[in-house]
Design an enzyme around this catalytic site. Sequence first.
Site, PDB file in Angstrom:
ATOM      1  N   ARG A 149      15.397   1.945  -0.830  1.00  0.00           N
ATOM      2  CA  ARG A 149      14.191   2.777  -0.736  1.00  0.00           C
ATOM      3  C   ARG A 149      13.617   2.730   0.678  1.00  0.00           C
ATOM      4  NH1 ARG A 149       9.383   1.698  -4.922  1.00  0.00           N
ATOM      5  NH2 ARG A 149       9.046  -0.093  -3.573  1.00  0.00           N
ATOM      6  N   LYS A 209       7.450   5.405   1.179  1.00  0.00           N
ATOM      7  CA  LYS A 209       6.540   4.256   1.163  1.00  0.00           C
ATOM      8  C   LYS A 209       6.156   3.970   2.613  1.00  0.00           C
ATOM      9  CE  LYS A 209       6.028  -0.148  -1.250  1.00  0.00           C
ATOM     10  NZ  LYS A 209       4.704   0.114  -1.811  1.00  0.00           N
TER      11      LYS A 209
END
Length: 285
Positions: A52, A151
């Site tokens: 991620r 993120k």
Amino acid sequence: MALKVWLNDKLVDEEQAKISVFDHGLLYGDGVFEGIRVYDGKIFELDAHLKRLCDSAKVIRLGIPMDHNTLAQAVKKTVKANNLVDGYIRLIVTRGIGDLGLNPLICKQQSLIIIAATIQLYPEELYEKGLTVISGATIRNHPLALPPQIKSLNYLNNILAKIEAIDSGAGEVIMYNHLGYVAEASGDNVFIVKGGVIYNPPVQSGSLEGITRAVVIRLAKAKKIGVVQKDLTRFDLYTSEEFFLTGTAAEVIGVVNIDGRVIGDGKPGTITKMLREKFFEYARA
Ligand code: PMP
């Protein structure tokens, strides 16, 4: 005891772990990060977190200064250097040092920071009693402005919503998207249960693709509980039989009240408690 922090290419003492005031991570929130748990000395879902991180970095055209394996080793070394058995890792890659302008491409070297410490998001009793939440007026970032799957170091959108929760004395805030559908909480993914089926908004509705979320979905499916991704409204939350949030820091926590509406019998529900238990079994396995 002072922490050992990974800074760029090595471990340094906490007091030496400093970055420049010209780092674009500070000047513009230009960077990406991961929060990762350590259970019984094992790093939880490290590969998924690194994947991620790399995806977030790719989207913002940020290079990661190490390959996947070297980065995984650096994370492990930081955990070991701090004798961390149960705790929380913060892995950060910033754009690095630039000038006072926005241009990220003049920043020659990214900064890499790995902190291995501890975290307690909520007092233990809240996991028993369940959380009270509110619906926030601050909507989640419009996906065409900043994809919520990134993120990034820029959490102002979520912070504004969190302030609403704090002002009203609630433990968390539910954020909706620009269409009014449920997106996520300020730092957690949202789930409800109705008629024995678990519902969860698709990530396209404006949430981070949570790693705890993915684990909980797998655990529910293994227990033969249906899990359906669909857009959820405020009505769906108000009339849910169970309601819970998932996140690395929060783990799995029941919600028992939203905007004054009591969920179920006012205590975390059976499926919520079972998934919380299974989650820890899995994390410590
Ligand atoms: N949404 C947001 C905005 C988050 O910051 C986080 C992580 N704290 C989550 C959801 C949950 O993701 P994860 O389970 O990967 O921690």
